[in-house]
Design a protein around this motif. Structure first.
Motif, PDB file in Angstrom:
ATOM      1  N   SER A   1      -4.946 -13.573  12.081  1.00 49.29           N
ATOM      2  CA  SER A   1      -3.642 -13.809  12.712  1.00 49.29           C
ATOM      3  C   SER A   1      -2.501 -13.121  11.958  1.00 49.29           C
ATOM      4  O   SER A   1      -1.372 -13.089  12.443  1.00 49.29           O
ATOM      5  N   LEU A   2      -2.800 -12.583  10.778  1.00 50.19           N
ATOM      6  CA  LEU A   2      -1.783 -11.891   9.992  1.00 50.19           C
ATOM      7  C   LEU A   2      -1.762 -10.411  10.336  1.00 50.19           C
ATOM      8  O   LEU A   2      -2.809  -9.830  10.641  1.00 50.19           O
ATOM      9  N   PRO A   3      -0.597  -9.788  10.251  1.00 52.59           N
ATOM     10  CA  PRO A   3      -0.540  -8.344  10.498  1.00 52.59           C
ATOM     11  C   PRO A   3      -1.367  -7.582   9.463  1.00 52.59           C
ATOM     12  O   PRO A   3      -1.317  -7.900   8.276  1.00 52.59           O
ATOM     13  N   GLU A   4      -2.130  -6.617   9.919  1.00 52.26           N
ATOM     14  CA  GLU A   4      -2.980  -5.807   9.031  1.00 52.26           C
ATOM     15  C   GLU A   4      -2.110  -4.936   8.135  1.00 52.26           C
ATOM     16  O   GLU A   4      -1.105  -4.399   8.561  1.00 52.26           O
ATOM     17  N   GLY A   5      -2.503  -4.833   6.865  1.00 53.55           N
ATOM     18  CA  GLY A   5      -1.815  -3.943   5.947  1.00 53.55           C
ATOM     19  C   GLY A   5      -0.547  -4.499   5.340  1.00 53.55           C
ATOM     20  O   GLY A   5       0.145  -3.823   4.601  1.00 53.55           O
ATOM     21  N   ARG A   6      -0.238  -5.776   5.645  1.00 56.78           N
ATOM     22  CA  ARG A   6       0.960  -6.396   5.082  1.00 56.78           C
ATOM     23  C   ARG A   6       0.535  -7.534   4.173  1.00 56.78           C
ATOM     24  O   ARG A   6      -0.358  -8.313   4.500  1.00 56.78           O
ATOM     25  N   THR A   7       1.160  -7.614   3.023  1.00 57.36           N
ATOM     26  CA  THR A   7       0.866  -8.704   2.093  1.00 57.36           C
ATOM     27  C   THR A   7       1.275 -10.025   2.733  1.00 57.36           C
ATOM     28  O   THR A   7       2.396 -10.143   3.229  1.00 57.36           O
TER      29      THR A   7
ATOM     30  N   HIS B   1     -10.252  -5.430   4.500  1.00 59.55           N
ATOM     31  CA  HIS B   1     -10.566  -4.110   5.049  1.00 59.55           C
ATOM     32  C   HIS B   1     -10.243  -3.033   4.017  1.00 59.55           C
ATOM     33  O   HIS B   1      -9.371  -3.209   3.171  1.00 59.55           O
ATOM     34  N   CYS B   2     -10.961  -1.946   4.129  1.00 59.08           N
ATOM     35  CA  CYS B   2     -10.704  -0.813   3.245  1.00 59.08           C
ATOM     36  C   CYS B   2     -10.675   0.461   4.085  1.00 59.08           C
ATOM     37  O   CYS B   2     -10.992   0.451   5.269  1.00 59.08           O
ATOM     38  N   VAL B   3     -10.268   1.521   3.432  1.00 62.74           N
ATOM     39  CA  VAL B   3     -10.379   2.865   4.007  1.00 62.74           C
ATOM     40  C   VAL B   3     -11.271   3.651   3.071  1.00 62.74           C
ATOM     41  O   VAL B   3     -11.562   3.212   1.954  1.00 62.74           O
ATOM     42  N   ARG B   4     -11.725   4.803   3.519  1.00 58.97           N
ATOM     43  CA  ARG B   4     -12.608   5.635   2.693  1.00 58.97           C
ATOM     44  C   ARG B   4     -11.888   6.897   2.258  1.00 58.97           C
ATOM     45  O   ARG B   4     -11.171   7.517   3.034  1.00 58.97           O
ATOM     46  N   SER B   5     -12.104   7.257   1.016  1.00 58.38           N
ATOM     47  CA  SER B   5     -11.569   8.515   0.502  1.00 58.38           C
ATOM     48  C   SER B   5     -12.433   9.654   1.033  1.00 58.38           C
ATOM     49  O   SER B   5     -13.464   9.424   1.670  1.00 58.38           O
ATOM     50  N   SER B   6     -12.031  10.884   0.740  1.00 61.96           N
ATOM     51  CA  SER B   6     -12.825  12.034   1.195  1.00 61.96           C
ATOM     52  C   SER B   6     -14.222  12.005   0.582  1.00 61.96           C
ATOM     53  O   SER B   6     -15.168  12.526   1.148  1.00 61.96           O
ATOM     54  N   GLY B   7     -14.390  11.348  -0.566  1.00 56.69           N
ATOM     55  CA  GLY B   7     -15.702  11.206  -1.202  1.00 56.69           C
ATOM     56  C   GLY B   7     -16.412   9.927  -0.769  1.00 56.69           C
ATOM     57  O   GLY B   7     -17.372   9.510  -1.398  1.00 56.69           O
ATOM     58  N   GLN B   8     -15.912   9.273   0.283  1.00 58.35           N
ATOM     59  CA  GLN B   8     -16.478   8.055   0.850  1.00 58.35           C
ATOM     60  C   GLN B   8     -16.387   6.834  -0.073  1.00 58.35           C
ATOM     61  O   GLN B   8     -17.158   5.892   0.052  1.00 58.35           O
ATOM     62  N   GLN B   9     -15.447   6.863  -1.010  1.00 59.41           N
ATOM     63  CA  GLN B   9     -15.228   5.713  -1.872  1.00 59.41           C
ATOM     64  C   GLN B   9     -14.271   4.739  -1.191  1.00 59.41           C
ATOM     65  O   GLN B   9     -13.334   5.155  -0.509  1.00 59.41           O
ATOM     66  N   ARG B  10     -14.510   3.467  -1.379  1.00 62.60           N
ATOM     67  CA  ARG B  10     -13.642   2.445  -0.801  1.00 62.60           C
ATOM     68  C   ARG B  10     -12.291   2.469  -1.500  1.00 62.60           C
ATOM     69  O   ARG B  10     -12.201   2.536  -2.724  1.00 62.60           O
ATOM     70  N   ARG B  11     -11.237   2.316  -0.693  1.00 65.45           N
ATOM     71  CA  ARG B  11      -9.882   2.184  -1.211  1.00 65.45           C
ATOM     72  C   ARG B  11      -9.210   1.047  -0.444  1.00 65.45           C
ATOM     73  O   ARG B  11      -9.326   0.948   0.771  1.00 65.45           O
ATOM     74  N   TYR B  12      -8.527   0.202  -1.193  1.00 63.65           N
ATOM     75  CA  TYR B  12      -7.899  -0.982  -0.605  1.00 63.65           C
ATOM     76  C   TYR B  12      -6.394  -0.900  -0.765  1.00 63.65           C
ATOM     77  O   TYR B  12      -5.884  -0.452  -1.794  1.00 63.65           O
ATOM     78  N   GLY B  13      -5.689  -1.396   0.241  1.00 63.75           N
ATOM     79  CA  GLY B  13      -4.241  -1.544   0.125  1.00 63.75           C
ATOM     80  C   GLY B  13      -3.940  -2.682  -0.835  1.00 63.75           C
ATOM     81  O   GLY B  13      -4.764  -3.567  -1.064  1.00 63.75           O
ATOM     82  N   ARG B  14      -2.747  -2.666  -1.393  1.00 63.53           N
ATOM     83  CA  ARG B  14      -2.386  -3.700  -2.369  1.00 63.53           C
ATOM     84  C   ARG B  14      -2.320  -5.093  -1.747  1.00 63.53           C
ATOM     85  O   ARG B  14      -2.447  -6.100  -2.449  1.00 63.53           O
ATOM     86  N   ASP B  15      -2.142  -5.152  -0.435  1.00 59.81           N
ATOM     87  CA  ASP B  15      -2.108  -6.446   0.234  1.00 59.81           C
ATOM     88  C   ASP B  15      -3.426  -7.206   0.095  1.00 59.81           C
ATOM     89  O   ASP B  15      -3.469  -8.425   0.213  1.00 59.81           O
ATOM     90  N   VAL B  16      -4.504  -6.496  -0.199  1.00 59.05           N
ATOM     91  CA  VAL B  16      -5.813  -7.145  -0.306  1.00 59.05           C
ATOM     92  C   VAL B  16      -5.847  -8.131  -1.472  1.00 59.05           C
ATOM     93  O   VAL B  16      -6.576  -9.124  -1.423  1.00 59.05           O
ATOM     94  N   LEU B  17      -5.047  -7.909  -2.500  1.00 57.91           N
ATOM     95  CA  LEU B  17      -5.023  -8.831  -3.630  1.00 57.91           C
ATOM     96  C   LEU B  17      -4.559 -10.218  -3.190  1.00 57.91           C
ATOM     97  O   LEU B  17      -5.151 -11.233  -3.563  1.00 57.91           O
TER      98      LEU B  17
END
Length: 150
Positions: free
Chosen positions: A80-86, A39-55
């Motif tokens: 089954s894993l908590p979102e946003g946690r590595t 999952h990602c979030v969007r910046s104010s310019g609609q660019q994808r940004r990922y949390g470090r857990d995505v790696l």
């Protein structure tokens, strides 16, 4: 996709950074996102940004794919894993236990196939009537050739 809080921008990774650090093409990251694996979030310019857990999540996906786990099963496991946690070592241990039975069954199936292949090389027939490799679901072939239910 949620909107990104400006205070979080420095902690987030761009899609290019995730691709570079994970060794996965940007198109694959977009595919994983479309399948709900990351999952990602969007910046104010609609660019994808990922949390470090995505790696770590991408690493789990790649290992699971390498051992033949279907994407649907990978998605269920990641959900089954908590979102946003590595994912942790304990998370990986739990996920790998889930897949162990499937791998053991696949190994047994491949071993049987290998053993049947050895037999087939000996006879060389590859007959659709008798060969278990060409016609593996023919349980009636044990009773001989031709129709058995008449």
């Amino acid at each position: 996709m949620a909107k990104l809080d400006p205070a979080e921008i420095g902690k987030q990774l761009t899609v290019g950074e995730v691709a570079r650090r994970s060794g996965v093409p940007v198109s694959t990251l977009h595919f994983y996102e479309a399948k709900g694996l990351i999952h990602c979030v969007r910046s104010s310019g609609q660019q994808r940004r990922y949390g470090r857990d995505v790696l770590r999540r991408v690493a789990v996906i790649k290992v699971a794919q390498r051992i033949g786990i279907p994407l649907a099963a990978i998605g269920e496991a990641l959900a089954s894993l908590p979102e946003g946690r590595t994912p942790t070592a304990a998370d990986w241990a739990r996920l790998s236990r889930l897949w162990r039975g499937e791998l053991d069954a696949r190994i047994a199936q491949l071993t049987r196939l290998r053993d049947q292949l050895d037999d087939c090389i000996g006879c060389g027939c590859l007959s659709i009537e008798a060969c278990r490799l060409r016609n593996p679901l023919d349980s009636l072939s044990d009773q001989g050739s031709g129709p058995q239910l008449l």
